[in-house]
Design an enzyme around this catalytic site. Structure first.
Site, mmCIF file in Angstrom:
data_model
loop_
_atom_site.group_PDB
_atom_site.id
_atom_site.type_symbol
_atom_site.label_atom_id
_atom_site.label_comp_id
_atom_site.label_asym_id
_atom_site.label_seq_id
_atom_site.Cartn_x
_atom_site.Cartn_y
_atom_site.Cartn_z
ATOM 1 N N ASP A 54 5.109 4.813 -11.725
ATOM 2 C CA ASP A 54 3.666 4.236 -12.075
ATOM 3 C C ASP A 54 2.779 5.332 -11.611
ATOM 4 O O ASP A 54 1.601 4.983 -11.302
ATOM 5 C CB ASP A 54 3.394 2.997 -11.348
ATOM 6 C CG ASP A 54 2.208 2.240 -11.759
ATOM 7 O OD1 ASP A 54 1.787 2.404 -12.994
ATOM 8 O OD2 ASP A 54 1.433 1.778 -10.862
ATOM 9 N N GLU A 306 10.835 2.811 -2.992
ATOM 10 C CA GLU A 306 11.383 1.723 -3.953
ATOM 11 C C GLU A 306 12.381 1.754 -4.707
ATOM 12 O O GLU A 306 12.702 1.442 -6.036
ATOM 13 C CB GLU A 306 10.079 1.237 -4.509
ATOM 14 C CG GLU A 306 8.860 0.788 -3.895
ATOM 15 C CD GLU A 306 7.763 -0.007 -4.671
ATOM 16 O OE1 GLU A 306 7.894 0.072 -5.885
ATOM 17 O OE2 GLU A 306 6.961 -0.641 -4.189
ATOM 18 N N TYR A 362 2.961 -6.949 -2.062
ATOM 19 C CA TYR A 362 2.348 -7.166 -2.932
ATOM 20 C C TYR A 362 1.922 -8.806 -3.107
ATOM 21 O O TYR A 362 1.696 -9.312 -4.260
ATOM 22 C CB TYR A 362 2.132 -6.794 -4.468
ATOM 23 C CG TYR A 362 2.043 -5.230 -4.394
ATOM 24 C CD1 TYR A 362 0.747 -4.689 -4.564
ATOM 25 C CD2 TYR A 362 3.110 -4.266 -4.562
ATOM 26 C CE1 TYR A 362 0.425 -3.442 -4.575
ATOM 27 C CE2 TYR A 362 2.882 -2.810 -4.159
ATOM 28 C CZ TYR A 362 1.503 -2.300 -4.272
ATOM 29 O OH TYR A 362 1.449 -1.047 -4.246
ATOM 30 N N GLU A 400 2.270 0.055 1.210
ATOM 31 C CA GLU A 400 1.394 -0.212 0.109
ATOM 32 C C GLU A 400 1.294 -1.734 0.182
ATOM 33 O O GLU A 400 1.986 -2.408 0.482
ATOM 34 C CB GLU A 400 2.319 0.102 -1.290
ATOM 35 C CG GLU A 400 2.651 1.449 -1.718
ATOM 36 C CD GLU A 400 3.338 1.428 -3.041
ATOM 37 O OE1 GLU A 400 3.108 0.350 -3.778
ATOM 38 O OE2 GLU A 400 3.884 2.544 -3.160
#
Ligand code: GCB
Length: 487
Positions: A54, A306, A362, A400
């Site tokens: 990303d 990740e 998240y 994150e």
């Protein structure tokens, strides 16, 4: 593509004539190179890159290019290691030279330029009385002057700034100079409007000033090693760096961040190209550690971001990467990697390789976002309880967490994408972090808004910045500043 390389053209160059040096840059992605992705051929004949990650896949040359001439007998490399002895310290050094015929003289100078100690030989120890330690956000740098001398002539000379400090993990604590440090800061990108990923001193200066303003002390070079100037800056400013190799996109999806958040699995380490990838991965770890090993700011190396981690193949792959990395760093810094949501305590086959555990989470964004935030907190605490039950006795760092936020978008009650929601989300996350004493750091995602591939998930880039792409604060920057003043 993110680490320096040297080409020796002594044999091809024409002395005294005009020489053209042509460099061809290629940003095609594949599954046997890092970072991972693929290419797509359009019907009109155009070929485009399709990243499994990303951030925007810039092309071309973004870093400085140097033309270097070296004497035949020259300094090739050096490294240092430190031991603290009360208020004194020992600096052990090792120098590599191209030949062995001359004397090697090493001088340690303090910040004012006064000589502290001198030693001879390619491997020796310098004793420093009343040492000025390199401390977090209170840096002190010495100058290490290395010379090759022949009679009284200096054949080659190299100077480097070094910071004397130790790093150690003790149970759930990260110790710098034997003192515990809680990590506060950001995952970043090398990214700026108009400049793309090119290094620029004004941008770096602004970034450090913004980070200092928030009371941060750390950043991760997500998702690749940055230009070396960033590390020198951090050395001067006393910032800690988690230095990351470009092992990103090891999940076959252009939206792995969203897929993973929703429990979608994509196998990765079962294909024929894996041995090739492993070789490249180990090589890049080698180049990163070789380049960055002497920066006091670098306190840990991250070997992945990740990846798919739930298979035996993933474990075997990363066991080899970690084993290789452990043999390379003279300072034996902690090794880690950033794990996404699928890497749950019961499923992940890789966390046990890490000296401290980094989680990208998240809850409240990709999982139960907006009005469902109360559920997100319950799910988040449930996962943390499951980690706690494992009694791993290592530090956990959040590498994150964040929400896309359009600057200037205000809504009461807070809704997703508004500045109010970003604050609400941070408050919820902080309450969870503060409930677990093994959580020893929080690096938000992201320092600033940044460019990505285009798509339905991204409105002209990723908007999870605490600062805008122009480096102005969103409301949540004040929330961090306040929390980190006392944390
Ligand atoms: C992640 C990735 C990062 C993305 C981020 C996001 O998990 O590591 O590269 O930018 O999520 O914003 O979705």
């Amino acid at each position: 593509g993110f680490l320096p390389f040297v080409i020796d053209f002594t044999e091809t160059v024409h002395p005294g004539a005009v020489n053209h040096l042509v460099i061809k840059a290629n940003n095609e992605l594949s599954e046997s190179t890092l970072p991972c992705g693929t290419v797509k051929d359009l019907q009109n004949g155009r070929r485009i890159a399709t990243p499994y990650f990303d951030f925007f896949n810039y092309a071309g040359i973004h870093r400085s290019v140097f033309l270097v001439t070296k004497p035949k007998e020259c300094i090739i490399d050096f490294d240092t290691n430190y031991e603290l002895k009360g208020s004194d310290a020992e600096v052990r050094y090792k120098i590599i030279t191209s030949q062995d015929s001359s004397r090697v003289v090493v001088t340690l100078l303090d910040a004012q330029g006064y000589q502290v100690q001198q030693a001879e030989g390619k491997e020796n120890t310098l004793s420093v009385e009343q040492v000025h330690l390199w401390r977090v956000r209170k840096a002190y740098l010495y100058n290490l002057k290395i010379q090759i001398q022949n009679e009284n002539e200096i054949v080659d000379e190299y100077e480097a700034k070094i910071g004397i400090r130790t790093i150690r993990i003790d149970g759930t604590k990260i110790l710098v100079n034997e003192e515990p440090v809680y990590l506060k800061g950001f995952g970043k990108h090398e990214d700026f409007d108009l400049l793309g990923r090119a290094f620029n001193y004004s941008v770096a200066k602004r970034d450090f000033e913004c980070m200092k303003w928030t009371n941060a002390n750390c950043f991760r070079t997500s998702h690749y090693p940055y230009a070396e100037e960033w590390y020198s800056f951090a050395d001067e400013e006393g910032f800690l760096i988690i230095d990351e190799v470009p092992a990103v996109g090891m999940m076959r999806s252009t939206r792995n961040f969203a897929k993973a958040g929703q429990g979608g699995f994509t196998a990765f380490f079962q294909t024929d190209t894996v041995p090739q990838l492993l070789k490249k991965h180990c090589h890049q770890v080698e180049e990163m550690i070789q380049r960055d090993k002497n920066h006091p700011s670098v306190f840990a190396f991250s070997l992945f971001n990740e990846p798919e981690t739930t298979s035996k193949e993933a474990h075997d792959y990363f066991a080899k990467v970690f084993e290789h990395a452990r043999s390379l760093d003279p300072q034996k810094r902690p090794l880690t990697g950033a794990l996404e949501k699928n890497s749950a305590p019961e499923l992940c086959q890789v966390y046990m390789l890490c000296d401290f555990i980094c989680l990208n989470r998240y809850y409240g964004w990709y999982i139960s976002g907006g009005a469902e935030i109360a559920d997100a907190e319950i799910k988040f605490r449930d996962e943390m309880d499951r980690w706690a039950e494992k009694r791993l006795n290592v530090p956990f760092i959040f590498t994150e967490f964040g929400t896309d936020t359009l600057t200037g978008q205000h809504n009461l009650p807070g809704i997703m994408w508004s500045e109010e929601y970003q604050q609400e989300y941070y408050d919820m996350n902080f309450a969870v972090f503060d409930s677990y004493d093994f959580v020893q750091g929080e690096l938000t995602w992201n320092f600033a808004d940044f460019a990505t591939s285009e798509g339905v998930m991204r409105v002209n880039g990723n908007k999870k910045g605490v600062f805008t792409r122009e480096r102005q604060p969103k409301t949540s920057a004040y929330v961090l500043k306040k929390r980190w003043e006392t944390k």
